[in-house]
Design a protein around this motif. Structure first.
Motif, short mmCIF file in Angstrom:
data_model
loop_
_atom_site.label_atom_id
_atom_site.label_comp_id
_atom_site.label_asym_id
_atom_site.label_seq_id
_atom_site.Cartn_x
_atom_site.Cartn_y
_atom_site.Cartn_z
N MET A 154 0.04 -7.89 -42.04
CA MET A 154 1.04 -8.30 -43.04
C MET A 154 0.53 -8.07 -44.46
N ALA A 155 -0.32 -7.05 -44.60
CA ALA A 155 -0.95 -6.81 -45.89
C ALA A 155 0.08 -6.57 -46.99
N ALA A 156 1.19 -5.90 -46.67
CA ALA A 156 2.20 -5.62 -47.69
C ALA A 156 2.85 -6.89 -48.21
N ALA A 157 2.74 -7.98 -47.47
CA ALA A 157 3.29 -9.26 -47.91
C ALA A 157 2.24 -10.16 -48.52
N GLY A 158 0.94 -9.91 -48.24
CA GLY A 158 -0.05 -10.85 -48.75
C GLY A 158 -1.50 -10.48 -48.53
N GLY A 159 -1.84 -9.20 -48.48
CA GLY A 159 -3.17 -8.82 -48.04
C GLY A 159 -4.20 -8.54 -49.11
N ILE A 160 -3.85 -8.58 -50.40
CA ILE A 160 -4.79 -8.17 -51.44
C ILE A 160 -5.79 -9.28 -51.76
N ILE A 161 -7.03 -8.87 -52.01
CA ILE A 161 -8.11 -9.78 -52.40
C ILE A 161 -8.58 -9.30 -53.77
N SER A 162 -8.67 -10.22 -54.74
CA SER A 162 -8.96 -9.79 -56.11
C SER A 162 -9.67 -10.91 -56.87
N SER A 163 -9.87 -10.67 -58.14
CA SER A 163 -10.56 -11.63 -59.02
C SER A 163 -9.70 -11.91 -60.25
N ALA A 164 -10.05 -12.93 -60.99
CA ALA A 164 -9.31 -13.27 -62.21
C ALA A 164 -9.39 -12.13 -63.22
N ARG A 165 -10.54 -11.47 -63.33
CA ARG A 165 -10.68 -10.39 -64.30
C ARG A 165 -9.84 -9.18 -63.90
N ASP A 166 -9.89 -8.82 -62.61
CA ASP A 166 -9.07 -7.70 -62.14
C ASP A 166 -7.58 -8.00 -62.29
N MET A 167 -7.18 -9.19 -61.91
CA MET A 167 -5.77 -9.54 -61.98
C MET A 167 -5.28 -9.61 -63.43
N SER A 168 -6.20 -9.80 -64.35
CA SER A 168 -5.82 -9.77 -65.77
C SER A 168 -5.32 -8.37 -66.14
N GLN A 169 -5.93 -7.34 -65.57
CA GLN A 169 -5.46 -5.97 -65.83
C GLN A 169 -4.05 -5.77 -65.27
N TRP A 170 -3.81 -6.31 -64.10
CA TRP A 170 -2.48 -6.24 -63.48
C TRP A 170 -1.44 -6.94 -64.36
N MET A 171 -1.79 -8.10 -64.90
CA MET A 171 -0.84 -8.82 -65.76
C MET A 171 -0.55 -8.04 -67.04
N ILE A 172 -1.57 -7.39 -67.59
CA ILE A 172 -1.36 -6.58 -68.79
C ILE A 172 -0.40 -5.44 -68.49
N LEU A 173 -0.59 -4.78 -67.34
CA LEU A 173 0.33 -3.71 -66.94
C LEU A 173 1.75 -4.23 -66.85
N GLN A 174 1.95 -5.39 -66.23
CA GLN A 174 3.29 -5.94 -66.08
C GLN A 174 3.90 -6.27 -67.44
N LEU A 175 3.13 -6.89 -68.31
CA LEU A 175 3.64 -7.26 -69.63
C LEU A 175 3.91 -6.03 -70.51
N ASN A 176 3.23 -4.91 -70.20
CA ASN A 176 3.47 -3.65 -70.90
C ASN A 176 4.56 -2.83 -70.22
N GLU A 177 5.29 -3.45 -69.30
CA GLU A 177 6.43 -2.84 -68.62
C GLU A 177 6.07 -1.54 -67.93
N GLY A 178 4.90 -1.54 -67.26
CA GLY A 178 4.51 -0.39 -66.45
C GLY A 178 3.58 0.59 -67.12
N GLU A 179 3.27 0.39 -68.38
CA GLU A 179 2.40 1.32 -69.11
C GLU A 179 0.97 0.80 -69.15
#
Length: 558
Positions: free
Chosen positions: A293-318
């Motif tokens: 069920m990885a597509a529903a919940g399989g990722i393992i990450s850190s606060a620092r890595d997820m910060s990059q993901w949040m920046i991407l989202q707030l930049n609307e995909g850029e």
């Protein structure tokens, strides 16, 4: 175990329940959305800014560097106090604003047994926060014109079947992502939990799941529909879901410590351990493989890595001047799709929230006049919560190695900090609610396993209870006699082995030989036919994430 809504309430599952379901909610979970068209604006309007400043409520985006640092220091001190009260060994927090990482730190330990400190790079399961990655993967394919959000699922997965022929044929890709399939929250999660079934096999069995509400108008948080979405990523993207996520999202964002499977942890360090919450406190438990069920919940990450993901989202995909997905796809993923009712209890607890809905991999809500884009994630022994405020270019994620609502508490404290709202002790309030919910959980178990008619004996010889019982949904259960007592084996899940102790008449207590994060003891009822032959099994295992009542076992004739 969304895991969306906090429905982690006892919390999947928050997951997925999400959150929580959840966890859920999930829980469930603070999936939250703004009704206004201006919610995607990148700057606070001058009129609103003036009003807020007049009220003395300067937002973090409006603060100078010294003011911002002061607020961050106060937040850090608040987070440190949470270690004193919550049954959580450690947690990590990431905060971003305006394209920068303001905060990526850890608190507490990875596990009490070795006292290794948590930091901003410590790995945790993000569970149902993975759903937004699956939505983004599909968005990339939409941008490449390899599929469309409104494609029928059967165009890509011809064998896809649910409870109704029309629903099966008219289900669209977008329907898979916004929890409006007509299935109930967490329905079918026992199909993937600890079983050897592949995503294809799980979906093939989903035709046996009951309908819980009307197609496209009922909110039911569904992890299994995200398995279908993951298979579409695999088929259209021409590589497994994990490889696609790694190559098209994690690597471009330099999320170097993030992985899509527990099988990749063996070669890594600085990993938090999951912990089960018990009446006596917490205990360390092994990592659980969620590959199916990885597509529903399989990722393992850190606060620092997820910060990059949040920046991407707030930049609307850029990302650093390059598009990972388009602004049009960003807008599509943040559009409200399915209404989530706001309960009376929720209105009382958070009166600043009036509307909630689910988008594509994200929950939406209004809060203090702003739009929140959020999600929770419940995993065996871990829970996380993430909130974005697009208008303020702000994001926070909290990752923990225990199953409580502490992440919600710290995330909302950070949101209040970002909005310049009055200080509210979310931690103290939610700790009381969490403690009450745990007491209620164990009371439910005691109610189920306590004899209603004391001093009775089983109505049949033990051999009469033995045999193979088949469930069309999950598979076979086997009951045998060992050392003058009954043993239950749920054969689809090798860990589901239990000794059965008489409660009264044909009802027995289920005492699992292994520990599970989501549930403890329960009861099993053997049901006779008109001639007295025991032909059916029903399981009652109190929990908020895995629905044993969906299992209908009938004896297989010898």
């Amino acid at each position: 175990m969304s895991t969306y809504p906090m429905k982690i309430a006892a919390h999947r599952r928050f997951s997925f329940c999400l959150i929580h379901l959840t966890l859920s909610w999930m829980s469930s979970w603070l999936l939250l959305a703004s009704p206004t068209a201006c919610c995607f604006a990148q700057e606070t309007s001058p009129a609103i800014a003036a009003i807020e400043q007049q009220r003395g409520r300067k937002t973090l985006l409006q603060c100078n560097e010294d003011e911002r640092n002061t607020r961050i220091q106060r937040f850090r001190a608040y987070a440190e106090t949470a270690l004193d009260g919550w049954p959580v060994p450690g947690f990590s927090i990431g905060i971003v604003q305006d394209g920068k990482v303001l905060f990526a730190e850890g608190f507490g330990v990875r596990t009490p047994s070795n006292s290794e400190a948590v930091d901003g790079d410590t790995l945790f399961a993000i569970a149902s926060n993975s759903k937004a990655f699956t939505a983004a993967a599909l968005a990339i394919l939409v941008d490449e014109k390899k599929l469309h959000w409104d494609d029928r699922v059967q165009e890509h997965l011809p064998s896809f079947r649910l409870f109704d022929p029309y629903v099966s044929s008219d289900m669209r890709v977008v329907d898979l992502l916004c929890h409006r399939s007509g299935l109930g929250t967490f329905s079918g999660d026992l199909l993937w939990y600890g079983t050897p079934y592949t995503p294809e096999e799980i979906l093939a069995r989903c035709r046996h799941l009951p309908q819980a509400g009307p197609f496209r108008s009922h909110y039911g948080y569904s992890n299994v529909m995200y398995l279908a979405a993951g298979l579409i990523v695999e088929k259209v993207g021409q590589k497994p879901w994990g490889e696609f996520i790694q190559e098209r999202i994690l690597e471009p964002l330099h999320m170097k410590r993030s992985v899509t499977s527990t099988t990749k942890l063996a070669s890594m360090t600085n990993i938090a351990s999951p912990h089960k919450n018990t009446e006596g406190g917490i205990e360390e438990i092994p990592w659980m493989n969620w590959d199916s069920m990885a597509a529903a919940g399989g990722i393992i990450s850190s606060a620092r890595d997820m910060s990059q993901w949040m920046i991407l989202q707030l930049n609307e995909g850029e990302w650093k001047g390059k598009p990972i997905f388009s602004k049009e796809s960003s807008d599509a993923m943040w559009q409200p799709r399915t209404i989530i009712p706001v309960s009376a209890a929720s209105k009382k607890r958070i009166p600043q929230t009036h509307f909630r809905s689910y988008a594509l991999g994200w929950g939406l809500a209004d809060y203090r006049g702003k739009q929140l884009v959020s999600h929770g994630g419940g995993y065996d022994g871990m829970y996380s919560h993430q909130i974005l405020i697009p208008e303020e270019k702000f994001g926070v994620i909290v990752l923990t190695n225990s199953m409580t609502s502490l992440p919600d508490s710290l995330a909302y404290r950070a949101v209040d900090m970002a909005l310049g709202a009055p200080d509210r002790d979310w931690s103290e309030e939610n700790l009381k609610r969490y403690s009450d919910s745990r007491k209620e959980f164990y009371d439910r178990i005691r109610e189920v396993v306590t004899p209603k008619v004391p001093n009775t004996n089983p109505s049949h010889p033990l051999e009469a209870y033995s045999g193979v019982f088949r469930c069309p949904l999950l598979g076979d259960a086997k009951v045998t006699v060992e050392s003058e007592h009954l043993v239950l084996q749920i054969q689809a899940n090798p860990n589901m082995v239990a000794d059965l102790e008489p409660i009264h008449y044909d009802t027995f207590r289920i005492k699992w030989r292994n520990k599970f994060a989501w549930y403890d003891d329960g009861a099993i009822l053997f049901i006779p036919n008109a001639t007295g032959e025991l032909v059916e099994l029903k399981l009652d295992v109190p929990n908020d994430d895995l629905w044993f009542h969906e299992l209908q076992f009938r004896r297989v004739p010898e």
